[in-house]
Write a protein that holds these residues in place. Structure first.
Motif, PDB file in Angstrom:
ATOM      1  N   HIS A 276       0.836  -1.206   0.000  1.00 38.85           N
ATOM      2  CA  HIS A 276       0.000   0.000   0.000  1.00 38.85           C
ATOM      3  C   HIS A 276       0.873   1.259   0.000  1.00 38.85           C
ATOM      4  N   THR A 305      -7.595   1.485  -7.106  1.00 32.94           N
ATOM      5  CA  THR A 305      -8.438   1.943  -5.989  1.00 32.94           C
ATOM      6  C   THR A 305      -7.628   2.608  -4.877  1.00 32.94           C
ATOM      7  N   HIS A 306      -6.353   2.790  -5.106  1.00 28.55           N
ATOM      8  CA  HIS A 306      -5.500   3.401  -4.076  1.00 28.55           C
ATOM      9  C   HIS A 306      -5.921   4.849  -3.835  1.00 28.55           C
ATOM     10  N   PRO A 307      -6.029   5.281  -2.568  1.00 29.97           N
ATOM     11  CA  PRO A 307      -6.458   6.658  -2.296  1.00 29.97           C
ATOM     12  C   PRO A 307      -5.478   7.710  -2.791  1.00 29.97           C
TER      13      PRO A 307
END
Length: 364
Positions: A276, A305-307
């Protein structure tokens, strides 16, 4: 100016019998690198791994790994595990397919400016970056897999919890193996401890899923292998990377000191995978295009979908179909190549009309 490309290399787990078989049949570049790797591996493992990975009658669209094992819940249901599920074979073969696939893309002008590999995938990145020669990497991957099979059995569990929340539920037989997202982690430990955690999480309504592995990777159960791995690394010539790649251990760009240090690669097997954090660093690269070089879409989905993903819709592409996808390998790869070309990447694949005799690109 061409947009930068980042190659993402998965680890084991989404591999399956017949993975890459379509490309092996049609693409001379891919086939030559698979043959080169398997020839080197046969000297270490005593097997022609093409027969293990591409057994007679296996082709794209065949049974998935779960189906081969008779699995529906992460167990083998008492059946004999398929050869592709053995660490001894799975890890060298995943390395081989991903390395050959990367070389195929590079032969078409799709060259990475950066890379990230998940667990074993970091060895693919290191090899392509020139940290290790192909011969040395193959030997390391084979010996590493052989060593892993000597440790007691373990298990791993994907959990929809954040790092801190999961850490509170771990005991002295459980470890945080990976942080894949803000609410997506992996626990690893002894089979009994993982079963207990699985039961508690299910009772509490926390989604979880057992992974199809018989070892607790990236946990203290791998600690006994640190010394023999480090000793083995001392026999290998290590070089600073020529292409930057992200470290699983630190979650940021690997340093020259880390890449050339045997102790780093010994730690790599037992420490938490910081994917992440690494994807956050990846998305800091301006206008980067992420290309998953391997089977399935796990890394691509996590990247998309990583913020920290930039605004808009940064492209994330997968190059090889997953186990349940019936799309032909070549169709998937040429479709990605065409999309990259439209984004300004100077791709030089053969002309579609010379390669589409069987309608592979229909409807692209």
């Amino acid at each position: 100016m061409s947009r930068p490309i980042a190659f993402m290399f998965p680890g084991v787990g989404d591999h399956y019998a017949g993975m890459g078989h379509g490309l092996y049949q049609t693409e001379p570049v891919f086939r030559s690198f698979v043959d080169q790797c398997t020839a080197l591996l046969s000297g270490h493992l005593g097997e022609d791994l093409r027969e293990v990975f591409h057994p007679a009658g296996t082709a794209r669209g065949g049974p998935s790994l779960a189906e081969l094992l008779g699995r529906r819940d992460g167990t083998d249901n008492g059946r004999r595990p398929a050869a592709v599920d053995r660490t001894l074979f799975a890890q060298p073969l995943v390395f081989t397919i991903e390395y050959a696939l990367a070389r195929q893309l590079m032969s078409w002008g799709i060259t990475p400016s950066a890379m990230v590999g998940y667990s074993l995938g970091e060895y693919v990145a290191a090899c392509l970056a020139g940290v290790m020669s192909l011969e040395d990497t193959v030997a390391l991957v084979a010996r590493r897999a052989e060593l892993i099979e000597t440790v007691p059995p373990g298990a791993m569990l994907v959990v929809l919890l954040g790092e801190d929340e999961l850490a509170e539920r771990l005991d002295d037989e459980l470890w945080l193996a990976a942080v894949n997202g803000p609410m997506l982690c992996v626990a690893a430990g002894t089979p009994d401890a993982v079963r207990r955690l699985e039961a508690r999480l299910t009772e509490d309504g926390v989604a979880n899923l057992r992974t199809p592995t018989r070892h607790a990777f990236h946990s203290a159960m791998m600690a006994p292998l640190s010394e023999p791995l480090e000793q083995l690394l001392h026999t290998v010539e290590l070089h600073p990377p020529t292409t930057p790649f992200l470290s699983n251990v630190t979650g940021t760009w690997i340093t020259d000191e880390e890449a050339t240090g045997p102790a780093y690669w010994a730690r790599h097997l037992r420490q938490t995978v910081r994917l992440h954090a690494g994807l956050g660093e990846l998305w800091r690269l301006p206008s980067v295009i992420a290309v998953e070089v391997g089977a399935g879409t796990m890394l691509g989905s996590l990247a998309a979908t990583h913020p920290g993903r930039p605004g808009g819709d940064p492209p994330v592409f997968a190059t090889l179909p997953g186990a349940s996808d019936t799309q032909h390998d070549l169709a998937a790869l040429l479709t990605v190549a065409e999309k990259l070309r439209r984004l300004g990447v100077p791709v030089t694949t053969p002309h579609a009309d010379e390669r589409d005799d069987h309608g592979l690109l229909a409807g692209r």
